[in-house]
Write a protein that holds these residues in place. Sequence first.
Motif, PDB file in Angstrom:
ATOM      1  N   ASN A   1       0.798  -1.223   0.000  1.00 30.95           N
ATOM      2  CA  ASN A   1       0.000   0.000   0.000  1.00 30.95           C
ATOM      3  C   ASN A   1       0.832   1.276   0.000  1.00 30.95           C
ATOM      4  N   ARG A   2       2.003   1.235  -0.587  1.00 26.28           N
ATOM      5  CA  ARG A   2       2.861   2.414  -0.678  1.00 26.28           C
ATOM      6  C   ARG A   2       3.350   2.556  -2.116  1.00 26.28           C
ATOM      7  N   SER A   3       3.701   3.775  -2.477  1.00 24.21           N
ATOM      8  CA  SER A   3       4.297   3.988  -3.790  1.00 24.21           C
ATOM      9  C   SER A   3       5.799   3.733  -3.687  1.00 24.21           C
ATOM     10  N   ILE A   4       6.428   3.538  -4.819  1.00 25.11           N
ATOM     11  CA  ILE A   4       7.868   3.274  -4.838  1.00 25.11           C
ATOM     12  C   ILE A   4       8.629   4.495  -4.334  1.00 25.11           C
ATOM     13  N   ASP A   5       8.089   5.688  -4.547  1.00 23.89           N
ATOM     14  CA  ASP A   5       8.737   6.911  -4.052  1.00 23.89           C
ATOM     15  C   ASP A   5       8.756   6.955  -2.538  1.00 23.89           C
ATOM     16  N   GLU A   6       7.702   6.497  -1.900  1.00 23.65           N
ATOM     17  CA  GLU A   6       7.663   6.469  -0.438  1.00 23.65           C
ATOM     18  C   GLU A   6       8.645   5.445   0.119  1.00 23.65           C
ATOM     19  N   VAL A   7       8.795   4.321  -0.569  1.00 19.13           N
ATOM     20  CA  VAL A   7       9.725   3.286  -0.110  1.00 19.13           C
ATOM     21  C   VAL A   7      11.163   3.775  -0.237  1.00 19.13           C
ATOM     22  N   LEU A   8      11.468   4.476  -1.307  1.00 15.06           N
ATOM     23  CA  LEU A   8      12.833   4.957  -1.529  1.00 15.06           C
ATOM     24  C   LEU A   8      13.182   6.181  -0.691  1.00 15.06           C
ATOM     25  N   ASP A   9      12.184   6.878  -0.162  1.00 15.35           N
ATOM     26  CA  ASP A   9      12.432   8.066   0.654  1.00 15.35           C
ATOM     27  C   ASP A   9      13.088   7.658   1.977  1.00 15.35           C
ATOM     28  N   VAL A  10      14.136   8.344   2.336  1.00 14.79           N
ATOM     29  CA  VAL A  10      14.903   8.011   3.537  1.00 14.79           C
ATOM     30  C   VAL A  10      14.104   8.289   4.809  1.00 14.79           C
ATOM     31  N   ASN A  11      13.263   9.293   4.786  1.00 18.64           N
ATOM     32  CA  ASN A  11      12.551   9.721   5.990  1.00 18.64           C
ATOM     33  C   ASN A  11      11.283   8.926   6.273  1.00 18.64           C
ATOM     34  N   THR A  12      10.848   8.073   5.358  1.00 16.18           N
ATOM     35  CA  THR A  12       9.625   7.297   5.545  1.00 16.18           C
ATOM     36  C   THR A  12       9.906   6.083   6.414  1.00 16.18           C
ATOM     37  N   LYS A  13       9.107   5.902   7.444  1.00 22.69           N
ATOM     38  CA  LYS A  13       9.219   4.742   8.329  1.00 22.69           C
ATOM     39  C   LYS A  13       8.296   3.649   7.806  1.00 22.69           C
ATOM     40  N   ILE A  14       8.859   2.493   7.515  1.00 22.99           N
ATOM     41  CA  ILE A  14       8.089   1.347   7.038  1.00 22.99           C
ATOM     42  C   ILE A  14       8.074   0.311   8.154  1.00 22.99           C
ATOM     43  N   PRO A  15       6.886  -0.070   8.632  1.00 23.79           N
ATOM     44  CA  PRO A  15       6.820  -1.070   9.698  1.00 23.79           C
ATOM     45  C   PRO A  15       7.454  -2.387   9.263  1.00 23.79           C
ATOM     46  N   GLY A  16       8.291  -2.947  10.119  1.00 25.39           N
ATOM     47  CA  GLY A  16       8.956  -4.214   9.818  1.00 25.39           C
ATOM     48  C   GLY A  16      10.360  -4.063   9.287  1.00 25.39           C
ATOM     49  N   ILE A  17      10.749  -2.862   8.907  1.00 23.63           N
ATOM     50  CA  ILE A  17      12.112  -2.616   8.427  1.00 23.63           C
ATOM     51  C   ILE A  17      12.754  -1.619   9.386  1.00 23.63           C
ATOM     52  N   PRO A  18      13.778  -2.044  10.133  1.00 19.30           N
ATOM     53  CA  PRO A  18      14.411  -1.118  11.078  1.00 19.30           C
ATOM     54  C   PRO A  18      15.140   0.015  10.358  1.00 19.30           C
ATOM     55  N   LYS A  19      15.298   1.122  11.050  1.00 23.57           N
ATOM     56  CA  LYS A  19      15.954   2.293  10.462  1.00 23.57           C
ATOM     57  C   LYS A  19      17.419   2.009  10.113  1.00 23.57           C
ATOM     58  N   SER A  20      18.046   1.103  10.849  1.00 18.97           N
ATOM     59  CA  SER A  20      19.457   0.789  10.613  1.00 18.97           C
ATOM     60  C   SER A  20      19.659  -0.308   9.558  1.00 18.97           C
ATOM     61  N   ALA A  21      18.579  -0.771   8.927  1.00 16.31           N
ATOM     62  CA  ALA A  21      18.685  -1.852   7.951  1.00 16.31           C
ATOM     63  C   ALA A  21      19.404  -1.380   6.689  1.00 16.31           C
ATOM     64  N   ILE A  22      20.081  -2.320   6.039  1.00 23.13           N
ATOM     65  CA  ILE A  22      20.771  -2.055   4.784  1.00 23.13           C
ATOM     66  C   ILE A  22      19.956  -2.705   3.674  1.00 23.13           C
ATOM     67  N   ILE A  23      19.377  -1.888   2.805  1.00 23.20           N
ATOM     68  CA  ILE A  23      18.535  -2.394   1.716  1.00 23.20           C
ATOM     69  C   ILE A  23      19.436  -2.854   0.586  1.00 23.20           C
ATOM     70  N   THR A  24      19.271  -4.127   0.193  1.00 20.42           N
ATOM     71  CA  THR A  24      20.105  -4.678  -0.866  1.00 20.42           C
ATOM     72  C   THR A  24      19.408  -4.678  -2.221  1.00 20.42           C
ATOM     73  N   HIS A  25      18.110  -4.977  -2.267  1.00 22.63           N
ATOM     74  CA  HIS A  25      17.360  -5.005  -3.522  1.00 22.63           C
ATOM     75  C   HIS A  25      15.944  -4.485  -3.297  1.00 22.63           C
ATOM     76  N   ILE A  26      15.384  -3.884  -4.339  1.00 23.44           N
ATOM     77  CA  ILE A  26      13.973  -3.501  -4.352  1.00 23.44           C
ATOM     78  C   ILE A  26      13.415  -3.949  -5.692  1.00 23.44           C
ATOM     79  N   GLY A  27      12.298  -4.678  -5.642  1.00 26.23           N
ATOM     80  CA  GLY A  27      11.670  -5.159  -6.871  1.00 26.23           C
ATOM     81  C   GLY A  27      10.186  -4.843  -6.873  1.00 26.23           C
ATOM     82  N   ILE A  28       9.634  -4.666  -8.075  1.00 26.00           N
ATOM     83  CA  ILE A  28       8.218  -4.384  -8.222  1.00 26.00           C
ATOM     84  C   ILE A  28       7.585  -5.524  -9.014  1.00 26.00           C
TER      85      ILE A  28
END
Length: 79
Positions: A46-73
Amino acid sequence: MQKHSPSYLIKQNLARGDSYIKAPIIVTFKTSNRSNAKVKKKVIRNRSIDEVLDVNTKIPGIPKSAIITHIGIGKKYIK
């Protein structure tokens, strides 16, 4: 005269209605920067790709210190 706050302090209110793609977004991330850190996947529907890529957006289940390796649609990334 109005004072304007700097642009980096203004939070964008992105519309949630029909503005995002209905395809799921899959984020693959590591919980730490160690080589043996567990790799996890999170499906975001229920989010747009822009919200996921934004650094300031908090996504439940992903900690702020996490290192994102891949994003797929799309559904083909869910396994």
